[in-house]
Structures are given as structure tokens and as C-alpha cells.
Design an enzyme around this catalytic site. Structure first.
Site, PDB file in Angstrom:
ATOM      1  N   LYS A  88       0.914  -1.317   0.061  1.00 23.41           N
ATOM      2  CA  LYS A  88       0.254   0.051  -0.102  1.00 23.41           C
ATOM      3  C   LYS A  88       0.996   1.161   0.034  1.00 23.41           C
ATOM      4  O   LYS A  88       1.538   1.255   0.781  1.00 23.41           O
ATOM      5  CB  LYS A  88      -0.841  -0.080   1.204  1.00 23.41           C
ATOM      6  N   ASP A 103      -2.853  10.416   3.537  1.00 21.20           N
ATOM      7  CA  ASP A 103      -4.133   9.967   3.621  1.00 21.20           C
ATOM      8  C   ASP A 103      -4.914  11.016   4.557  1.00 21.20           C
ATOM      9  O   ASP A 103      -4.847  10.844   5.652  1.00 21.20           O
ATOM     10  CB  ASP A 103      -4.286   8.614   4.236  1.00 21.20           C
ATOM     11  N   LYS A 162     -10.430  12.933   8.061  1.00 20.97           N
ATOM     12  CA  LYS A 162      -9.956  12.420   9.290  1.00 20.97           C
ATOM     13  C   LYS A 162      -9.729  13.798  10.080  1.00 20.97           C
ATOM     14  O   LYS A 162      -9.692  14.801   9.780  1.00 20.97           O
ATOM     15  CB  LYS A 162      -8.283  11.854   9.070  1.00 20.97           C
ATOM     16  N   ASP A 222       1.809   6.238   5.469  1.00 23.21           N
ATOM     17  CA  ASP A 222       0.775   5.499   4.752  1.00 23.21           C
ATOM     18  C   ASP A 222       1.173   4.736   3.845  1.00 23.21           C
ATOM     19  O   ASP A 222       0.338   3.927   3.092  1.00 23.21           O
ATOM     20  CB  ASP A 222      -0.487   6.026   4.661  1.00 23.21           C
ATOM     21  N   ASP A 270     -12.101   6.865   3.466  1.00 25.23           N
ATOM     22  CA  ASP A 270     -10.902   6.754   4.369  1.00 25.23           C
ATOM     23  C   ASP A 270     -10.486   5.211   4.095  1.00 25.23           C
ATOM     24  O   ASP A 270      -9.333   4.846   4.575  1.00 25.23           O
ATOM     25  CB  ASP A 270     -10.982   7.160   5.643  1.00 25.23           C
ATOM     26  N   GLU A 301      -9.274   3.603   1.833  1.00 28.58           N
ATOM     27  CA  GLU A 301      -8.764   3.809   0.640  1.00 28.58           C
ATOM     28  C   GLU A 301      -7.631   2.824   0.123  1.00 28.58           C
ATOM     29  O   GLU A 301      -7.476   2.277  -0.821  1.00 28.58           O
ATOM     30  CB  GLU A 301      -8.130   5.211   0.208  1.00 28.58           C
ATOM     31  N   ARG A 341      -7.366  -0.507   1.018  1.00 25.03           N
ATOM     32  CA  ARG A 341      -7.899  -1.750   0.379  1.00 25.03           C
ATOM     33  C   ARG A 341      -8.143  -1.563  -1.213  1.00 25.03           C
ATOM     34  O   ARG A 341      -8.381  -2.518  -1.655  1.00 25.03           O
ATOM     35  CB  ARG A 341      -9.226  -2.079   1.138  1.00 25.03           C
TER      36      ARG A 341
HETATM   37  N1  BES Z   1      -4.232   4.745   6.779  1.00 24.24           N
HETATM   38  C1  BES Z   1      -5.278   4.176   7.757  1.00 24.24           C
HETATM   39  C2  BES Z   1      -5.089   3.311   8.510  1.00 24.24           C
HETATM   40  C3  BES Z   1      -4.113   3.723   9.839  1.00 24.24           C
HETATM   41  C4  BES Z   1      -4.720   4.281  10.781  1.00 24.24           C
HETATM   42  C5  BES Z   1      -2.654   3.590   9.747  1.00 24.24           C
HETATM   43  C6  BES Z   1      -3.721   4.575  11.908  1.00 24.24           C
HETATM   44  C7  BES Z   1      -1.678   4.031  10.643  1.00 24.24           C
HETATM   45  C8  BES Z   1      -2.204   4.427  11.783  1.00 24.24           C
HETATM   46  C9  BES Z   1      -6.482   3.607   6.887  1.00 24.24           C
HETATM   47  O1  BES Z   1      -6.475   4.283   5.471  1.00 24.24           O
HETATM   48  C10 BES Z   1      -7.837   3.937   7.401  1.00 24.24           C
HETATM   49  O2  BES Z   1      -7.848   5.303   7.568  1.00 24.24           O
HETATM   50  N2  BES Z   1      -8.614   3.032   7.724  1.00 24.24           N
HETATM   51  C11 BES Z   1      -9.859   3.290   8.349  1.00 24.24           C
HETATM   52  C12 BES Z   1     -11.007   2.447   7.915  1.00 24.24           C
HETATM   53  C13 BES Z   1     -12.426   2.793   8.175  1.00 24.24           C
HETATM   54  C14 BES Z   1     -12.544   4.111   7.614  1.00 24.24           C
HETATM   55  C15 BES Z   1     -13.202   1.676   7.477  1.00 24.24           C
HETATM   56  C16 BES Z   1      -9.743   2.844  10.006  1.00 24.24           C
HETATM   57  O3  BES Z   1      -9.315   2.204  10.147  1.00 24.24           O
HETATM   58  O4  BES Z   1     -10.336   3.791  10.741  1.00 24.24           O
HETATM   59 ZN    ZN Z   2      -4.813   4.451   4.474  1.00 21.61          ZN
HETATM   60 ZN    ZN Z   3      -7.584   5.886   5.198  1.00 22.13          ZN
END
Ligand code: BES
Ligand code: ZN
Ligand code: ZN
Length: 470
Positions: free
Chosen positions: A235, A240, A247, A258, A317, A319, A321
Site C-alpha cells: 500500500k 491519507d 480524518k 501510509d 478513508d 482507500e 484496500r
Molecule cells: N491509513 C489508515 C489506517 C491507519 C490508522 C494507519 C492508523 C496507521 C495508523 C486507513 O486508510 C484508514 O483510514 N482506515 C480506516 C478504515 C475505516 C474508515 C473503514 C480505519 O481503520 O479507521
Molecule cells: Zn490509509
Molecule cells: Zn484511510
């Protein structure tokens, strides 16, 4: 730094002397019959002075034989005292076995990592040659240790780089340059190629940014003509924001990391090539910036993907996946790798589950799982298994498209993310997903804020070595 093997120590030159706890006989040979305020406790050190005024760093490596701990002790010593090191330094490594010596070298190299690359005043650095006395032929651990340590530093620098510098194009250029220098193949798929080849999910995520997405394809083939032993997918979200599902601003600056999964993929392919491993490996990095703009993809949109499965976007968010879905479909369709591993800073959920202590590991292949767990424990880049139960599939059902990118539920987020990825693996029997969100970036002894850990490089390097054809 450079590392060379020597036969005998010069008593008048600076020296690092690793000491196990309460085993200080060797130290006394250098210091005479004094009682040092030092017991050899792990990662402690004390400086003594030889007759010629040379420094002798007694370095505590603890009680038990533990190569990882030894590496950590050397890293700390180097970080704390490097500014006093001259152009040569000696290391008494005769009591270390090959694995311990290699970890010591990796640790020292990592101790030279400079996080302040954007400061106007740079720390003066001396190119030090470390002369090592070892037992037997130590060329292997010296060369490999130096290569691995230096590559980890390059990977950490990539992850720590700010997103205004580190665009998807920048990651692509990094890979191109590495491929040119280290003689492996690198193809960059820019916006035009991504459109032509149907990387619709990558394109959707990148739509809101003025820095267009890039898919980086690296190939190191030790046996051209043979099949691909292993495919890695990373990834590579260079920043992000969350997109329109934006966020909160607290800690948002950390989202420059990220692309930690992508960095591991780039580092491991580079290492495979530099070490000349007898392996056919492909690394795919799916890179985009998830930005907020009038052109950004929206919650509620339905997008297409490389696999031709349609996806309803619930949360922009989620993204990672999406870009990985295209990366996985592409690598499996185009290269048919024997094994596929993806790495991603994918979910906050895995951080809530395993905190900063292990990556979440998802696979239905128990042989891969056991191997990865064992290696993780050995190199101290731990992974912990989480399930891919079928019942989570209903969470990703969409009314209007083939699937949706988020269940909408506040539970099991790391698992549903992994289930989403699984839908793009064409039921590959040797696929593993590692969610490294909690371990790629964190606290360290040398930085005030969180910074890159380099997690994954040694883990995946050691893992791919197990696929080497004898
Ligand atoms: N990049 C984030 C995940 C992340 C969180 C990485 C903290 C490092 C530290 C990812 O893209 C994300 O935002 N995931 C969301 C998904 C949700 C919206 C379904 C999450 O895990 O909150
Ligand atoms: Zn992310
Ligand atoms: Zn994200």
C-alpha cells in the site's frame, strides 16, 4: 560505514568490546585491575581509555544469547557515540556467532540513521571503517549486515519523508533509480497506462490529488524464464487525509507514513537483487494520494476495479484496500506468483487490537502462517494471526454493487478489511495479508515524535529466503 575483517586488534586504536553480563574478564585485559562501574547490562555502555588515549567502549549485550538484543545494543551505542568515532574503529567480535555479528552490523548501520535530513545545518559525518576481528570467515555477516542495515535506513528515510516531497511519482522514481543501480527491472504505470489497463480503484483514490497515482512494478529474476516464486504488494498512500470522509486533524501529519507497506516491498526487492538471491520476485506498489478536492471520489460512488468487480464506496478513508485490490488482482493475473504477500498500514482497528507489538497476519495457509510467525519472533518483527472467517463476507455485501468498501460497523475492522482484500485474490491458496498499521511507525529512542521503524524489511527478507531454490 564500511566493515572489513582483520586478524588482530591494534591495542592503540579505538575499540568496541561487547561484554556479556558479569563476564568482564576480557575488559580487564584492556583496563587493568580496576573495578568498572559496569556490569554488562543489556544496551548499557561505558567508555574506558587505553594507554594511547584511545577509546574502549565496553558494550553490555546482556545475559542470554539473543541476536536481536545484540543488534539493539549496537544501534544505541552507535547512535549515542558516533559523533566521537574517527575514520577507523575496531570491533572485537570473536565471541559473537555469525547471526549475532550480522545483527551487530545491522544495528550499527541503523545507528547512523539521520532523521533530521531537512535541517539547514546537517551533522558532520565521518565515513568510518569498522575493522572486525571475528572467529572464522566473517565476510558473509559483514557484507549482508551492511547491506541490510543500509537498506533499512533508506526505507526509513522514505517513510519519514514529508508528503509534499514524497509523491507517487517520487516513489516511482526511487524504484527506477534503484532498479538501474542494482540491475533489476522496474516499470512505472502512470495515469495514462492505469486508465488504459483498467486500474479504476487506484485511479478513484488518486482523483482528488494533483499528484497523479502510479503503480510501480519491480521484477528481480534470478532464473529468467522460470515462474515467479513470490509476489509482494504494498500500500503506497503517500498521504491519507481520509478524502471526503476526512480524518480528524490530530495526528494527521503521521499519515505521511501510509506508504509503509510500499516501502517494505521496495526495500526487499532491492535487497534480493543486491544480495543476488536465487529467487524470482515481483514487487508491486500501488501508490496514490488520498486528498480532499472537488474531484475527489465520494462516499456513495460506485467504482470499477482491475478485476472488473464493482465497488460501492461507503467511506473514502478505507482507500488502502482499494489500491491493494487492484495491486493484488494485477500481480495474480499478470504474474501468477507461487506465493503472494501484501503489506499495508491498513486499519486503525489493528492498532486497537495489537497496539504497537505485532502486525496482524491474515492467511488461510497454515504453513505460511507458521513460517512467518517463527521468523517474526526470530527477527523481533512479530506477527499475530487474525481470522478470515466466512461470516464476515456479509459485512461487505452492497445493494447496488458487487461489494462495498466498509461494513459500517465499529467492530472487527482489520478483519473486514482483510476479507475485502481476499475478494481480489482469485482464491489464491498461498496469499497472506499483513496489516502493519501499528508497527510501521512509532516511538524510538532517537526521535521526539513518531517515526519510521523499518518493520517488515528483515521479516520479509528472511521469509523470501525460505523460497530460495537450492
Ligand atoms: N491509513 C489508515 C489506517 C491507519 C490508522 C494507519 C492508523 C496507521 C495508523 C486507513 O486508510 C484508514 O483510514 N482506515 C480506516 C478504515 C475505516 C474508515 C473503514 C480505519 O481503520 O479507521
Ligand atoms: Zn490509509
Ligand atoms: Zn484511510
Amino acid at each position: 560505514m564500511k566493515y572489513i575483517s582483520i586478524e588482530q586488534l591494534d591495542p592503540d586504536k579505538d575499540l568496541i568490546l561487547p561484554c556479556r553480563k558479569n563476564q568482564l574478564e576480557l575488559l580487564k585485559e584492556f583496563t587493568g585491575n580496576i573495578t568498572p562501574d559496569f556490569e554488562g547490562e543489556h544496551a548499557t555502555f561505558q567508555t574506558f581509555y587505553g594507554k594511547a588515549g584511545n577509546r574502549i567502549y565496553a558494550l553490555g549485550i546482556g545475559e542470554e544469547k539473543d541476536a536481536v538484543k545484540i543488534g539493539k545494543a549496537f544501534q544505541k551505542l552507535c547512535f549515542d557515540t558516533k559523533k566521537y568515532w574517527k575514520d577507523t574503529m575496531q570491533l572485537q567480535g570473536a565471541a559473537l556467532n555469525a547471526e549475532e555479528l550480522q545483527k551487530a552490523i545491522i544495528g550499527m548501520e541503523m545507528g547512523t540513521y539521520q532523521i533530521g535530513r531537512f535541517k539547514t545545518e546537517q551533522k558532520a559525518t565521518t565515513e568510518t571503517t569498522i575493522q572486525v576481528v571475528g572467529s572464522g570467515d566473517i565476510a558473509g555477516p559483514l557484507n549482508e549486515g551492511a547491506l541490510i542495515g543500509a537498506t533499512i535506513n533508506r526505507i526509513k528515510a522514505l517513510v519519514d519523508a514529508p508528503a509534499n516531497q514524497k509523491t507517487p511519482e517520487y516513489l516511482g522514481n526511487w524504484a527506477k533509480e534503484s532498479a538501474g543501480l542494482n540491475k533489476y527491472k522496474c516499470t512505472l504505470l502512470g495515469k495514462k497506462e492505469l486508465e488504459e489497463q483498467g486500474f479504476d480503484a487506484v485511479l478513484a483514490v488518486g482523483r482528488g490529488s494533483e499528484n497523479p497515482p502510479v503503480v510501480v512494478v519491480t521484477e528481480y529474476m534470478a532464473r529468467p524464464g522460470d515462474g515467479i516464486d513470490i509476489g509482494l504488494v504494498g500500500k503506497g498512500i503517500t498521504f491519507d487525509t481520509g478524502g471526503l470522509s476526512i480524518k480528524p486533524s490530530q495526528n494527521l501529519h503521521y499519515m505521511k507514513s501510509d506508504m509503509g507497506g510500499a516501502a517494505v516491498v521496495l526495500g526487499v526487492v532491492e535487497l534480493a537483487a543486491r544480495m543476488g538471491l536465487n529467487i524470482n520476485i515481483v514487487g508491486v506498489v500501488a501508490s496514490a494520494e488520498n486528498a480532499v478536492d472537488s474531484k475527489s471520489y465520494r462516499p456513495g460512488d460506485v467504482i470499477n476495479s482491475y478485476s472488473k468487480k464493482t465497488i460501492e464506496i461507503i467511506d473514502t478513508d478505507a482507500e488502502g484496500r482499494l489500491v491493494l485490490a487492484d495491486g493484488l488482482s494485477y500481480i495474480i493475473q499478470k504474474f501468477q506468483p507461487h506465493q503472494v504477500i501484501d503489506l499495508a498500514t491498513l486499519t486503525g482497528s489493528v492498532v486497537r487490537t495489537l497496539a504497537y507489538s505485532a502486525a496482524g497476519m491474515f492467511t488461510n495457509n497454515s504453513e505460511m502462517a507458521t513460517k512467518m510467525s517463527d521468523i517474526g519472533n526470530r527477527v523481533n518483527e512479530r506477527v499475530w494471526p487474525l481470522p478470515l472467517y466466512e461470516e464476515f463476507e456479509t459485512d461487505l455485501e452492497s445493494d447496488i454493487a458487487d461489494l462495498r468498501n466498509f461494513s459500517g460497523k465499529p467492530v472487527a475492522g482489520a478483519i473486514t478489511a482483510a476479507k475485502f482484500l481476499q475478494a481480489f485474490t482469485n482464491e489464491h491458496k498461498q496469499w497472506m495479508h499483513l496489516d502493519i498499521a501499528g508497527v510501521a511507525f512509532g516511538d524510538s529512542h532517537y526521535a521526539k515524535m513518531k517515526s519510521s521503524s523499518g518493520f517488515g524489511v528483515q521479516l520479509i527478507l528472511e521469509y523470501i529466503k525460505t523460497s530460495i531454490k537450492k
